[in-house]
Scaffold this motif. Structure first.
Motif, PDB file in Angstrom:
ATOM      1  N   ILE A 230       0.857  -1.194   0.000  1.00 18.96           N
ATOM      2  CA  ILE A 230       0.000   0.000   0.000  1.00 18.96           C
ATOM      3  C   ILE A 230       0.890   1.240   0.000  1.00 18.96           C
ATOM      4  O   ILE A 230       1.961   1.254   0.618  1.00 18.96           O
ATOM      5  CB  ILE A 230      -0.922   0.002   1.232  1.00 18.96           C
ATOM      6  CG1 ILE A 230      -1.916  -1.163   1.156  1.00 18.96           C
ATOM      7  CG2 ILE A 230      -1.685   1.311   1.366  1.00 18.96           C
ATOM      8  CD1 ILE A 230      -2.767  -1.329   2.399  1.00 18.96           C
ATOM      9  N   GLN A 231       0.451   2.277  -0.707  1.00 17.34           N
ATOM     10  CA  GLN A 231       1.163   3.553  -0.668  1.00 17.34           C
ATOM     11  C   GLN A 231       0.143   4.684  -0.690  1.00 17.34           C
ATOM     12  O   GLN A 231      -1.024   4.491  -1.026  1.00 17.34           O
ATOM     13  CB  GLN A 231       2.115   3.689  -1.871  1.00 17.34           C
ATOM     14  CG  GLN A 231       1.399   3.833  -3.216  1.00 17.34           C
ATOM     15  CD  GLN A 231       2.357   4.056  -4.373  1.00 17.34           C
ATOM     16  OE1 GLN A 231       3.569   3.896  -4.206  1.00 17.34           O
ATOM     17  NE2 GLN A 231       1.845   4.417  -5.540  1.00 17.34           N
ATOM     18  N   THR A 232       0.618   5.854  -0.306  1.00 15.86           N
ATOM     19  CA  THR A 232      -0.262   7.017  -0.327  1.00 15.86           C
ATOM     20  C   THR A 232      -0.591   7.379  -1.768  1.00 15.86           C
ATOM     21  O   THR A 232       0.288   7.399  -2.637  1.00 15.86           O
ATOM     22  CB  THR A 232       0.423   8.208   0.353  1.00 15.86           C
ATOM     23  OG1 THR A 232       0.763   7.837   1.689  1.00 15.86           O
ATOM     24  CG2 THR A 232      -0.501   9.416   0.395  1.00 15.86           C
ATOM     25  N   ALA A 233      -1.865   7.622  -1.992  1.00 14.20           N
ATOM     26  CA  ALA A 233      -2.293   7.953  -3.350  1.00 14.20           C
ATOM     27  C   ALA A 233      -1.678   9.269  -3.799  1.00 14.20           C
ATOM     28  O   ALA A 233      -1.521  10.205  -3.012  1.00 14.20           O
ATOM     29  CB  ALA A 233      -3.816   8.024  -3.421  1.00 14.20           C
ATOM     30  N   THR A 234      -1.297   9.345  -5.098  1.00 13.49           N
ATOM     31  CA  THR A 234      -0.752  10.590  -5.651  1.00 13.49           C
ATOM     32  C   THR A 234      -1.869  11.609  -5.784  1.00 13.49           C
ATOM     33  O   THR A 234      -2.894  11.338  -6.431  1.00 13.49           O
ATOM     34  CB  THR A 234      -0.125  10.341  -7.028  1.00 13.49           C
ATOM     35  OG1 THR A 234       0.871   9.333  -6.907  1.00 13.49           O
ATOM     36  CG2 THR A 234       0.489  11.619  -7.570  1.00 13.49           C
ATOM     37  N   PRO A 235      -1.725  12.752  -5.139  1.00 18.65           N
ATOM     38  CA  PRO A 235      -2.821  13.739  -5.216  1.00 18.65           C
ATOM     39  C   PRO A 235      -2.993  14.250  -6.643  1.00 18.65           C
ATOM     40  O   PRO A 235      -2.027  14.353  -7.399  1.00 18.65           O
ATOM     41  CB  PRO A 235      -2.354  14.862  -4.277  1.00 18.65           C
ATOM     42  CG  PRO A 235      -0.866  14.733  -4.251  1.00 18.65           C
ATOM     43  CD  PRO A 235      -0.567  13.270  -4.402  1.00 18.65           C
ATOM     44  N   PRO A 236      -4.228  14.534  -7.051  1.00 15.26           N
ATOM     45  CA  PRO A 236      -4.458  15.065  -8.412  1.00 15.26           C
ATOM     46  C   PRO A 236      -3.841  16.458  -8.532  1.00 15.26           C
ATOM     47  O   PRO A 236      -3.686  17.178  -7.553  1.00 15.26           O
ATOM     48  CB  PRO A 236      -5.993  15.117  -8.511  1.00 15.26           C
ATOM     49  CG  PRO A 236      -6.450  15.229  -7.094  1.00 15.26           C
ATOM     50  CD  PRO A 236      -5.468  14.439  -6.283  1.00 15.26           C
ATOM     51  N   PRO A 237      -3.487  16.833  -9.755  1.00 16.01           N
ATOM     52  CA  PRO A 237      -2.892  18.180  -9.931  1.00 16.01           C
ATOM     53  C   PRO A 237      -3.913  19.255  -9.564  1.00 16.01           C
ATOM     54  O   PRO A 237      -5.121  19.067  -9.752  1.00 16.01           O
ATOM     55  CB  PRO A 237      -2.534  18.218 -11.412  1.00 16.01           C
ATOM     56  CG  PRO A 237      -3.435  17.196 -12.048  1.00 16.01           C
ATOM     57  CD  PRO A 237      -3.619  16.117 -11.024  1.00 16.01           C
ATOM     58  N   PRO A 238      -3.473  20.352  -9.052  1.00 17.00           N
ATOM     59  CA  PRO A 238      -4.413  21.426  -8.679  1.00 17.00           C
ATOM     60  C   PRO A 238      -5.084  22.023  -9.915  1.00 17.00           C
ATOM     61  O   PRO A 238      -4.521  22.031 -11.017  1.00 17.00           O
ATOM     62  CB  PRO A 238      -3.513  22.440  -7.977  1.00 17.00           C
ATOM     63  CG  PRO A 238      -2.152  22.199  -8.534  1.00 17.00           C
ATOM     64  CD  PRO A 238      -2.062  20.715  -8.802  1.00 17.00           C
ATOM     65  N   PRO A 239      -6.298  22.507  -9.782  1.00 14.03           N
ATOM     66  CA  PRO A 239      -6.989  23.110 -10.937  1.00 14.03           C
ATOM     67  C   PRO A 239      -6.262  24.393 -11.366  1.00 14.03           C
ATOM     68  O   PRO A 239      -5.608  25.057 -10.568  1.00 14.03           O
ATOM     69  CB  PRO A 239      -8.387  23.418 -10.399  1.00 14.03           C
ATOM     70  CG  PRO A 239      -8.193  23.539  -8.918  1.00 14.03           C
ATOM     71  CD  PRO A 239      -7.100  22.573  -8.572  1.00 14.03           C
ATOM     72  N   PRO A 240      -6.371  24.753 -12.696  1.00 18.79           N
ATOM     73  CA  PRO A 240      -5.706  25.993 -13.173  1.00 18.79           C
ATOM     74  C   PRO A 240      -6.329  27.214 -12.499  1.00 18.79           C
ATOM     75  O   PRO A 240      -7.513  27.222 -12.170  1.00 18.79           O
ATOM     76  CB  PRO A 240      -5.971  25.982 -14.674  1.00 18.79           C
ATOM     77  CG  PRO A 240      -7.181  25.126 -14.846  1.00 18.79           C
ATOM     78  CD  PRO A 240      -7.099  24.075 -13.768  1.00 18.79           C
ATOM     79  N   PRO A 241      -5.563  28.229 -12.279  1.00 16.15           N
ATOM     80  CA  PRO A 241      -6.106  29.437 -11.621  1.00 16.15           C
ATOM     81  C   PRO A 241      -7.153  30.110 -12.496  1.00 16.15           C
ATOM     82  O   PRO A 241      -7.100  30.053 -13.725  1.00 16.15           O
ATOM     83  CB  PRO A 241      -4.870  30.313 -11.429  1.00 16.15           C
ATOM     84  CG  PRO A 241      -3.896  29.853 -12.466  1.00 16.15           C
ATOM     85  CD  PRO A 241      -4.121  28.383 -12.641  1.00 16.15           C
ATOM     86  N   LYS A 242      -8.122  30.717 -11.853  1.00 18.55           N
ATOM     87  CA  LYS A 242      -9.163  31.426 -12.596  1.00 18.55           C
ATOM     88  C   LYS A 242      -8.557  32.687 -13.228  1.00 18.55           C
ATOM     89  O   LYS A 242      -7.720  33.360 -12.633  1.00 18.55           O
ATOM     90  CB  LYS A 242     -10.301  31.823 -11.662  1.00 18.55           C
ATOM     91  CG  LYS A 242     -11.091  30.622 -11.120  1.00 18.55           C
ATOM     92  CD  LYS A 242     -12.252  31.110 -10.255  1.00 18.55           C
ATOM     93  CE  LYS A 242     -13.065  29.923  -9.759  1.00 18.55           C
ATOM     94  NZ  LYS A 242     -14.212  30.368  -8.929  1.00 18.55           N
ATOM     95  N   PRO A 243      -9.015  33.009 -14.458  1.00 14.08           N
ATOM     96  CA  PRO A 243      -8.486  34.241 -15.110  1.00 14.08           C
ATOM     97  C   PRO A 243      -8.947  35.493 -14.363  1.00 14.08           C
ATOM     98  O   PRO A 243     -10.046  35.536 -13.820  1.00 14.08           O
ATOM     99  CB  PRO A 243      -9.079  34.184 -16.515  1.00 14.08           C
ATOM    100  CG  PRO A 243     -10.290  33.321 -16.374  1.00 14.08           C
ATOM    101  CD  PRO A 243      -9.957  32.301 -15.303  1.00 14.08           C
ATOM    102  N   THR A 244      -8.101  36.464 -14.380  1.00 14.21           N
ATOM    103  CA  THR A 244      -8.441  37.735 -13.730  1.00 14.21           C
ATOM    104  C   THR A 244      -9.393  38.518 -14.638  1.00 14.21           C
ATOM    105  O   THR A 244      -9.582  38.188 -15.820  1.00 14.21           O
ATOM    106  CB  THR A 244      -7.182  38.577 -13.457  1.00 14.21           C
ATOM    107  OG1 THR A 244      -6.588  38.889 -14.733  1.00 14.21           O
ATOM    108  CG2 THR A 244      -6.187  37.794 -12.612  1.00 14.21           C
TER     109      THR A 244
END
Length: 318
Positions: A298-312
């Motif tokens: 068993i290993q710690t699951a790889t976290p999903p990549p963070p969502p792209p930042p919202k445009p200004t």
């Protein structure tokens, strides 16, 4: 005039050799002669002093009683009171009214009691002569079965440190039957009776204490304590008692790891190739699938990549 000081009730470790200026290296017969001479010098009306010398004479003139007394007097930490000496000698305590006791008879033992006595390793003399054993037998009903026997006394003041060689006449009897523990003590010193129902017992423990064994029984919130010099027989007696103690109402759960975390069902038969997949038991982990079954890796699951930042707002207006 008496050549030895009287025994004072304030003394808690009475050394008869010192009190009566006796040579401990002399034989019991020689000590008896010396004490008899001192007794002859005491006025007939001085009953207290005469009783004390008679007590010393009864102990030191008898090789068995003297041997038991010598064990006690050799250790200053052991209390030796006038009550102790009276019990060892069989002479009533000075100033005390005589205690009536049941007549000592040589009544034969019932078969199950005799069989239990036959299992003892070091108390054959006691089983032949003990009035306490006969007194305990008188307390038994015909429909209860004797399982074990032990020479013992209530652990109370006046019954401690009384010497191993005196079991023939002072020791009480503990008789275990299929329903209760019966205690009886018969001697010229006094009488005692007690019983503890097996169904009420919560725990039984024993502790080695110098020359004796202390047996402590907890039953329905009360504690019953007995002492015995039969150190060879006490462990087996306690083990038999413990085998009859009612089980505790609360039990500790011993749930296995597999029952806490059952193995997940395998992937479909057309399952994926070996690799790391989400652990069905814990989404925060990954578990290795070897192509046919889950393994323990068993290993710690790889976290999903963070969502792209919202445009200004500026980026949206362009």
């Amino acid at each position: 005039m008496l050549g030895a000081p009287p025994i004072s009730g304030a003394i808690v470790h009475i050394d008869l050799y010192s009190v009566y200026a006796l040579d401990s290296g002399q034989s019991s017969a020689e000590l008896a002669q010396r004490l008899s001479e001192q007794l002859g010098q005491v006025a007939p009306h001085d009953g207290l002093t005469r009783a004390r010398i008679q007590t010393a004479l009864a102990i030191l003139s008898d090789p068995g009683r003297r041997s038991a007394y010598d064990v006690l007097v050799a250790d200053p930490s052991i209390p030796i009171t006038e009550q102790t000496l009276a019990a060892m000698s069989g002479v009533p305590q000075p100033g005390a009214a005589p205690v009536p006791s049941a007549p000592v008879t040589a009544a034969p033992l019932r078969s199950d009691l005799a069989a239990a006595c036959g299992q003892l390793k070091g108390s054959q003399k006691w089983t032949r002569k003990s009035p306490s054993l006969r007194a305990a037998q008188a307390e038994l009903s015909s429909d209860e079965k004797v399982l074990a026997v032990l020479p013992a006394n209530l652990d109370s003041a006046g019954s401690d440190w009384l010497g191993m060689e005196l079991t023939a006449f002072w020791t009480g009897a503990l008789v275990l039957t299929d329903r209760r523990l019966v205690y009886a003590m018969e001697s010229r010193v006094g009488q005692e009776r007690a019983e503890v129902l097996v169904s009420a017992m919560d725990s039984v423990n024993w502790t080695r204490r110098l020359l004796e064994v202390l047996i402590t029984i907890s039953a329905d919130g009360d504690e019953h304590a007995f002492t015995t010099y039969s150190t060879k027989d006490a462990p087996a007696f306690v083990a038999r008692l413990n085998s009859m103690v009612k089980p505790t109402q609360s039990t500790t759960s011993t749930t296995s790891a597999s029952s806490r975390w059952p193995d997940p069902p395998p992937p479909p038969t057309s399952g994926p190739p070996p690799g790391w997949y989400q652990n069905p038991n814990d989404p925060a982990q990954q578990r290795w699938w070897d192509g046919s079954t889950w393994t323990e890796h068993i290993q710690t699951a790889t976290p999903p990549p963070p969502p792209p930042p919202k445009p200004t707002a500026e980026q949206e207006n362009k």
